[in-house]
Design a protein around this motif. Structure first.
Motif: not given
Lengths: 197, 298
Positions: A6, A8, A84, A149, A152, A155
């Motif tokens: 991940k 963020y 992350d 994220d 991803d 997202s």
């Protein structure tokens, strides 16, 4: 679930920001931020002469940089960058030497007047770890703040960052900030005292 | 285009008086140590009377200096974290070891000097030089790592600090040496030849320091916009009086004239020049630390 790790990130769409300070207030109450210091705030700049003028906003939060200088210089490893991407301060380890405050190019850190240790925005990692959004994201009435994220591809934030022209504050500092802005006004980023001497 | 900041948040300054004082004291200590090794490390025998004074000043000042760090940090009783949770990328971590090793070396060096063991004094004097240079040089790195502050973020910072450290060290040594010879020695007579030769050394180090300051300012005033703002702050802005008048005119140019013009060279003017330098270098630390973080970042 993708097997990529991940990362963020936060995206603030300044075309939607109305400068209401709801994010700053939500942050204060969520994180129990003492009087006189702020983890997030909205810098306001007026451009032009009234009536041909406009206010521009810069909601400032920690950039949770990919290469955070505050973590590099912390002498006790109290500044920690999680896998992350969230950068936080271990409150039990910080000695309050303020070196991170001196080195941060964004001035987002402060000394907690009661605990005497450095604190800053860490994208409400206690909420994120519980599967919730950061407090400012929920409080924003126009939905200007997106959090998620970046690794991803499905997202919201990955789509929005991919499809828009995004900017970061002070890219020349080599910190690789992970708070992105859409429609950043140049004069809102420039360092300037409120009253010129 | 007219732009005006309506609202912004500025958090308190990271470094303040305590850090300026700490940097000043480590500088004085490193400077007097280097001066003390001139005779005992490098065999320049005309400086021999300075050896003992130098090592005592260096040790005492360096024991006081870290106290200002303890006043500065928010959690002084967590200072032991510095030796447990190491981050070798941080100049403060380098410093926490240097601040232990350097005074220990000073004490050993001083012990052998007072025991008249010349061979070991020489060895520990020569070990002490890199330590003295590092213990002050690392403070330059501390500021230089503040990469958003244009005044700090320059590779000149460590060398600028070292040169001003040597200046403040020599000036304080002149004063301490005169007091010691006048009041605490058997002859109660001051070796004027040595004082004037130190004065000469001081004068030429001042020239080198002024050269470095000029290099720094010239590049700052041409460089990127934050750097230009920093140069403006020093030359025309809030810190111009402290920087131009107190630090450079009274702290460097006036002492240089007092020390070099042959007609002015007396014991009294040397004392005045040394006092001016000691005060001037303190304001140099003060201006560098406080002006560096005076300009807002956002």
């Amino acid at each position: 679930m993708s097997d990529k790790k991940k990362r963020y990130a936060m995206l603030i769409d300044l075309r939607k920001c109305v400068g209401c300070n709801a994010c700053a207030v939500a942050c204060k109450s969520e994180n129990d931020v003492p009087l006189g210091v702020w983890r997030s705030w909205v810098k306001k700049v007026e451009k032009g002469q009234y009536p041909d003028s406009k206010e521009f906003f810069l909601p400032a939060v920690c950039n949770n940089c990919e290469r955070p200088i505050c973590v590099t210089v912390c002498p006790v490893n109290a500044g920690i960058k999680r896998p992350d991407g969230i950068v936080y301060i271990d409150p039990h380890r910080c000695i309050g030497c303020r070196y991170c405050m001196a080195s941060c190019p964004y001035g987002v850190r402060y000394i907690n007047p009661r605990k005497k240790i450095a604190e800053k925005c860490y994208w409400c990692h206690h909420r994120v770890d519980a599967g919730l959004k950061p407090a400012c994201v929920l409080a924003c009435p126009t939905g200007a703040i997106t959090f998620g994220d970046l690794n991803d591809p499905r997202s919201d934030i990955a789509k929005a960052v991919a499809k828009n022209a995004v900017q970061v504050i002070k890219p020349e500092m080599g910190t690789d900030p992970q708070t992105f802005y859409i429609g950043l006004e140049q004069s809102a980023v420039e360092a300037k005292k409120i009253k010129e001497e | 285009m007219d732009t005006q900041v309506l609202y912004n948040i500025f958090h308190q300054d990271a470094f303040g008086f305590n850090i300026a004082m700490y940097i000043y004291l480590t500088g004085v200590s490193a400077g007097s140590f280097i001066l003390s090794t001139l005779a005992y490390g490098f065999g320049l025998s005309q400086y021999k009377p300075l050896g003992k004074v130098g090592v005592v000043v260096a040790t005492v000042v360096l024991i006081i200096a870290p106290l200002f760090l303890l006043f500065h940090v928010g959690m002084p009783y967590r200072a032991w974290h510095l030796f447990i949770y190491l981050n070798m990328a941080s100049p403060i971590t380098w410093g926490s070891f240097l601040l232990i090793l350097y005074p220990i070396n000073c004490v050993i060096y001083g012990y052998f000097m007072f025991k008249e063991n010349m061979k070991l004094t020489r060895i520990f004097g020569l070990i002490g030089i890199p330590l003295a240079v590092s213990v002050h040089g690392y403070t330059g790195f501390i500021l230089a790592f503040g990469k958003a502050r244009a005044l700090w973020n320059t590779a000149l910072m460590p060398i600028l600090f070292l040169v001003s450290a040597v200046i403040s060290g020599i000036a304080l040594m002149i004063l301490v040496f005169i007091v010691k010879e006048r009041f605490f020695s058997k002859e109660e007579k001051i070796d004027l030849k040595l004082v004037f030769s130190l004065g000469k050394l001081l004068a030429w180090m001042i020239v080198f320091d002024l050269f470095l300051v000029a290099c720094d300012l010239i590049v700052l005033s041409i460089s990127h916009s934050d750097a230009q703002a920093a140069a403006h702050l020093l030359l025309r802005g809030k810190f111009s009086f402290l920087f131009l008048v107190v630090e450079n005119l009274l702290g460097k140019i006036v002492p240089f004239i007092l020390l070099t013009v042959p007609k002015l060279r007396t014991l009294a003017t040397t004392i005045v020049a040394s006092i001016l330098v000691v005060i001037g270098i303190f304001f140099m630390r003060y201006v560098v630390v406080l002006a560096g973080e005076y300009l807002p970042l956002l």
